[in-house]
Enzyme design. Structure first.
Site, PDB file in Angstrom:
ATOM      1  N   TYR A 147       0.954  -1.374   0.120  1.00  0.00           N
ATOM      2  CA  TYR A 147       0.235  -0.240  -0.353  1.00  0.00           C
ATOM      3  C   TYR A 147       1.059   1.540  -0.157  1.00  0.00           C
ATOM      4  CZ  TYR A 147      -3.631   3.387   1.371  1.00  0.00           C
ATOM      5  OH  TYR A 147      -4.115   3.874   1.754  1.00  0.00           O
ATOM      6  N   ASP A 148       1.744   1.345   1.170  1.00  0.00           N
ATOM      7  CA  ASP A 148       2.648   2.515   1.328  1.00  0.00           C
ATOM      8  C   ASP A 148       3.687   3.172   0.262  1.00  0.00           C
ATOM      9  OD1 ASP A 148       1.614   1.927   3.844  1.00  0.00           O
ATOM     10  OD2 ASP A 148       3.866   1.598   4.870  1.00  0.00           O
ATOM     11  N   ARG A 188     -10.655  -0.798  10.607  1.00  0.00           N
ATOM     12  CA  ARG A 188     -10.360   0.163  10.801  1.00  0.00           C
ATOM     13  C   ARG A 188     -10.408   0.303  12.170  1.00  0.00           C
ATOM     14  NH1 ARG A 188     -10.121   3.731   5.646  1.00  0.00           N
ATOM     15  NH2 ARG A 188     -11.489   2.607   5.027  1.00  0.00           N
ATOM     16  N   ASP A 273       3.989  -1.763  12.800  1.00  0.00           N
ATOM     17  CA  ASP A 273       2.024  -0.835  13.084  1.00  0.00           C
ATOM     18  C   ASP A 273       2.845   0.301  13.772  1.00  0.00           C
ATOM     19  OD1 ASP A 273      -1.168  -1.523  13.693  1.00  0.00           O
ATOM     20  OD2 ASP A 273      -0.008   0.601  15.185  1.00  0.00           O
TER      21      ASP A 273
HETATM   22  P1  NAD Z   1     -12.839   2.043   0.538  1.00  0.00           P
HETATM   23  O1  NAD Z   1     -12.027   1.293   0.603  1.00  0.00           O
HETATM   24  O2  NAD Z   1     -14.209   2.874   1.204  1.00  0.00           O
HETATM   25  O3  NAD Z   1     -12.871   2.872  -0.882  1.00  0.00           O
HETATM   26  C1  NAD Z   1     -11.756   3.018  -1.706  1.00  0.00           C
HETATM   27  C2  NAD Z   1     -13.561   2.819  -3.485  1.00  0.00           C
HETATM   28  O4  NAD Z   1     -12.160   2.074  -4.364  1.00  0.00           O
HETATM   29  C3  NAD Z   1     -14.437   1.306  -2.529  1.00  0.00           C
HETATM   30  O5  NAD Z   1     -15.296   1.527  -3.036  1.00  0.00           O
HETATM   31  C4  NAD Z   1     -13.658   0.075  -3.624  1.00  0.00           C
HETATM   32  O6  NAD Z   1     -14.222  -0.839  -4.254  1.00  0.00           O
HETATM   33  C5  NAD Z   1     -12.772   1.114  -4.910  1.00  0.00           C
HETATM   34  N1  NAD Z   1     -11.337   0.163  -5.466  1.00  0.00           N
HETATM   35  C6  NAD Z   1     -10.590  -0.541  -5.064  1.00  0.00           C
HETATM   36  N2  NAD Z   1      -9.699  -0.775  -5.817  1.00  0.00           N
HETATM   37  C7  NAD Z   1     -10.841   0.157  -7.391  1.00  0.00           C
HETATM   38  C8  NAD Z   1     -10.007  -0.548  -8.486  1.00  0.00           C
HETATM   39  N3  NAD Z   1      -9.734  -1.807  -9.185  1.00  0.00           N
HETATM   40  N4  NAD Z   1     -11.149   0.356  -9.259  1.00  0.00           N
HETATM   41  C9  NAD Z   1     -12.426   0.485  -9.470  1.00  0.00           C
HETATM   42  N5  NAD Z   1     -12.426   1.102  -8.007  1.00  0.00           N
HETATM   43  C10 NAD Z   1     -11.369   0.348  -6.744  1.00  0.00           C
HETATM   44  O7  NAD Z   1     -11.530   3.542   0.846  1.00  0.00           O
HETATM   45  P2  NAD Z   1     -11.760   5.267   1.243  1.00  0.00           P
HETATM   46  O8  NAD Z   1     -11.390   4.863   2.715  1.00  0.00           O
HETATM   47  O9  NAD Z   1     -13.152   5.712   1.086  1.00  0.00           O
HETATM   48  O10 NAD Z   1     -10.632   5.877   1.238  1.00  0.00           O
HETATM   49  C11 NAD Z   1     -10.359   6.082  -0.242  1.00  0.00           C
HETATM   50  C12 NAD Z   1      -9.116   6.661  -0.937  1.00  0.00           C
HETATM   51  O11 NAD Z   1      -8.446   7.624   0.197  1.00  0.00           O
HETATM   52  C13 NAD Z   1      -8.865   5.223  -1.068  1.00  0.00           C
HETATM   53  O12 NAD Z   1      -7.436   5.922  -2.465  1.00  0.00           O
HETATM   54  C14 NAD Z   1      -7.271   5.554   0.188  1.00  0.00           C
HETATM   55  O13 NAD Z   1      -6.126   5.441   0.073  1.00  0.00           O
HETATM   56  C15 NAD Z   1      -7.826   6.992   0.417  1.00  0.00           C
HETATM   57  N6  NAD Z   1      -7.254   7.201   2.498  1.00  0.00           N
HETATM   58  C16 NAD Z   1      -8.015   7.036   2.812  1.00  0.00           C
HETATM   59  C17 NAD Z   1      -7.893   7.074   4.229  1.00  0.00           C
HETATM   60  C18 NAD Z   1      -8.718   6.993   5.410  1.00  0.00           C
HETATM   61  O14 NAD Z   1      -8.920   7.303   6.525  1.00  0.00           O
HETATM   62  N7  NAD Z   1     -10.372   6.698   4.786  1.00  0.00           N
HETATM   63  C19 NAD Z   1      -6.959   7.505   4.745  1.00  0.00           C
HETATM   64  C20 NAD Z   1      -5.774   7.635   3.761  1.00  0.00           C
HETATM   65  C21 NAD Z   1      -5.789   7.445   2.636  1.00  0.00           C
HETATM   66  N1  UDP Z   2      -6.417  -1.191  15.552  1.00  0.00           N
HETATM   67  C1  UDP Z   2      -7.172  -1.895  17.038  1.00  0.00           C
HETATM   68  N2  UDP Z   2      -7.677  -2.477  17.039  1.00  0.00           N
HETATM   69  C2  UDP Z   2      -8.504  -2.220  16.102  1.00  0.00           C
HETATM   70  C3  UDP Z   2      -8.437  -1.868  15.086  1.00  0.00           C
HETATM   71  C4  UDP Z   2      -7.330  -1.566  14.608  1.00  0.00           C
HETATM   72  O1  UDP Z   2      -5.959  -1.549  18.468  1.00  0.00           O
HETATM   73  O2  UDP Z   2      -9.617  -3.427  16.208  1.00  0.00           O
HETATM   74  C5  UDP Z   2      -4.975  -0.048  15.703  1.00  0.00           C
HETATM   75  C6  UDP Z   2      -4.053  -0.617  14.522  1.00  0.00           C
HETATM   76  O3  UDP Z   2      -2.734  -1.718  15.561  1.00  0.00           O
HETATM   77  C7  UDP Z   2      -3.447   0.727  14.538  1.00  0.00           C
HETATM   78  C8  UDP Z   2      -4.738   2.232  15.359  1.00  0.00           C
HETATM   79  O4  UDP Z   2      -5.621   1.305  15.220  1.00  0.00           O
HETATM   80  O5  UDP Z   2      -2.095   1.009  15.244  1.00  0.00           O
HETATM   81  C9  UDP Z   2      -5.337   2.758  13.375  1.00  0.00           C
HETATM   82  O6  UDP Z   2      -5.940   1.452  12.548  1.00  0.00           O
HETATM   83  P1  UDP Z   2      -6.494   1.569  11.780  1.00  0.00           P
HETATM   84  O7  UDP Z   2      -6.322   0.204  10.917  1.00  0.00           O
HETATM   85  O8  UDP Z   2      -7.451   2.635  12.100  1.00  0.00           O
HETATM   86  O9  UDP Z   2      -5.433   2.693  10.987  1.00  0.00           O
HETATM   87  P2  UDP Z   2      -3.680   2.386  10.023  1.00  0.00           P
HETATM   88  O10 UDP Z   2      -2.895   1.780  10.700  1.00  0.00           O
HETATM   89  O11 UDP Z   2      -3.612   2.269   8.555  1.00  0.00           O
HETATM   90  O12 UDP Z   2      -3.897   4.069  10.445  1.00  0.00           O
END
Ligand code: NAD
Ligand code: UDP
Length: 305
Positions: A147-148, A188, A273
């Site tokens: 992902y990263d 999450r 993590d």
């Molecule tokens: P989400 O999983 O709810 O939404 C992602 C959407 O993308 C889903 O509807 C999924 O079906 C669609 N998708 C996945 N693969 C696809 C593909 N190959 N073609 C078309 N559609 C596809 O996630 P989210 O939380 O809404 O995140 C949206 C974006 O924001 C992502 O790019 C994520 O990396 C970024 N982001 C989100 C957060 C957060 O905390 N929500 C934080 C950092 C970055």
């Molecule tokens: N986490 C947790 N319990 C859960 C889900 C997540 O303690 O049931 C922790 C996870 O290990 C991380 C933080 O909560 O330290 C945030 O996790 P999340 O998956 O929400 O986001 P990200 O790790 O991508 O920031």
């Protein structure tokens, strides 16, 4: 609106994307929602299906797409660790081929494009809080690497299209965001804790819960995303709430919000993590005049409702 824009939102059926579609339609734009439903269903957008300015296209962004649009929000990508680790190869394909295809589309159409990046580009940061100038501390071969690193590639490619082809790109480094429409099974921390509290089950805190995150309510995040795309800023910008909480504090706040008597259970900390996470948002404040308005407690109440 006199000149509605044709706006495409990839990942538009997901958590953030569906909120973005709502806001764009409310502003009078034509919205094309592109999604392959990898982590979502039509549930988040079912209320939009009859809207005259809304169009849904089931499409996988790893394949090219030929449409005519003025704006692109490239959000398609699984975001929850359990989802992006389920099929790690597909995750990289979505981010990498998706970015190539969407930037190519922006180049052909002249559309302005926002690439959804992430605080994960900072990895397990050894600079705190994280400014945009920090290059990060990512383990490329750990379970989060798919992902990263793919998101980091998306940033590099966005800048390459900007410099080589003059594509109008914006890079949003989104920090943990939460709110309504997060799926209960998203995995999450906030959806997990809320669902566990409501079901009277133990809240699963990973590690000792001392790791920190900074949680942004979705309305604030979407406001920032919209403002960034319409700004003249080039290069990455942090968008997140700088209020920092330990995960244990978050668990207690969820118990308080829900009035639940669930216990807290400690489970092993997942590999790599990050220990701490907090955005430096001075850039967004000065360029966009943006800062979050809804604190964690208020956001949790709204999400719980
Ligand atoms: P989400 O999983 O709810 O939404 C992602 C959407 O993308 C889903 O509807 C999924 O079906 C669609 N998708 C996945 N693969 C696809 C593909 N190959 N073609 C078309 N559609 C596809 O996630 P989210 O939380 O809404 O995140 C949206 C974006 O924001 C992502 O790019 C994520 O990396 C970024 N982001 C989100 C957060 C957060 O905390 N929500 C934080 C950092 C970055
Ligand atoms: N986490 C947790 N319990 C859960 C889900 C997540 O303690 O049931 C922790 C996870 O290990 C991380 C933080 O909560 O330290 C945030 O996790 P999340 O998956 O929400 O986001 P990200 O790790 O991508 O920031």
């Amino acid at each position: 609106m006199d000149n509605p824009l044709r706006v495409m939102v990839t990942g538009g059926a997901g958590f953030l994307g569906s909120h973005l579609c709502d806001r764009l339609l409310a502003a009078g734009h034509d919205v094309l929602c592109v999604d392959n439903f990898y982590t979502s269903t039509r549930r988040n957008i079912v209320h939009l299906l009859e809207h005259p300015n809304f169009e849904l296209m089931r499409h996988d962004v790893t394949f090219p797409l030929y449409v005519e649009v003025d704006r692109i929000y490239n959000l398609a990508c699984p975001a929850s660790p359990i989802h992006y680790q389920r099929d790690p190869v597909q995750t990289t394909k979505t981010s990498v081929h998706g970015a190539i295809n969407m930037l190519g589309l922006a180049k052909r159409t002249g559309a302005r494009i926002l690439q959804a990046s992430t605080s994960e580009v900072y990895g397990d940061p050894d600079v705190h809080p994280q400014p945009e100038s920090y290059w990060g501390h990512v383990n490329p071969v750990g379970p989060r690497g798919v992902y990263d690193e793919a998101k980091r590639f998306g940033e590099a490619l966005s800048m390459a299209y900007h410099h080589a082809h003059d594509v109008d790109v914006k890079i949003a480094r989104l920090f943990n965001t939460f709110g309504p429409f997060l799926r209960p099974a998203d995995g999450r921390a906030i959806p997990n804790f809320l669902v566990q509290a409501m079901d009277g089950k133990p809240l699963t805190v990973y590690g000792d819960g001392s790791q920190t995150r900074s949680f942004c309510y979705v309305d604030d995040e979407v406001r920032g995303i919209l403002a960034l795309l319409e700004s003249e800023w080039v290069g990455p910008m942090n968008l997140g709430n700088p209020d920092e909480f330990t995960i244990l504090e978050l668990a207690h706040l969820v118990l308080e919000t829900t009035g639940s008597s669930s216990k807290i259970e400690f489970e092993p900390l997942p590999t790599d993590d990050p220990v701490q996470r907090r955005p430096d948002i001075s850039l967004a404040e000065s360029v966009l005049g943006w800062r979050p308005e809804i604190d964690l407690s208020e956001g949790l109440s709204r999400t719980y409702e």
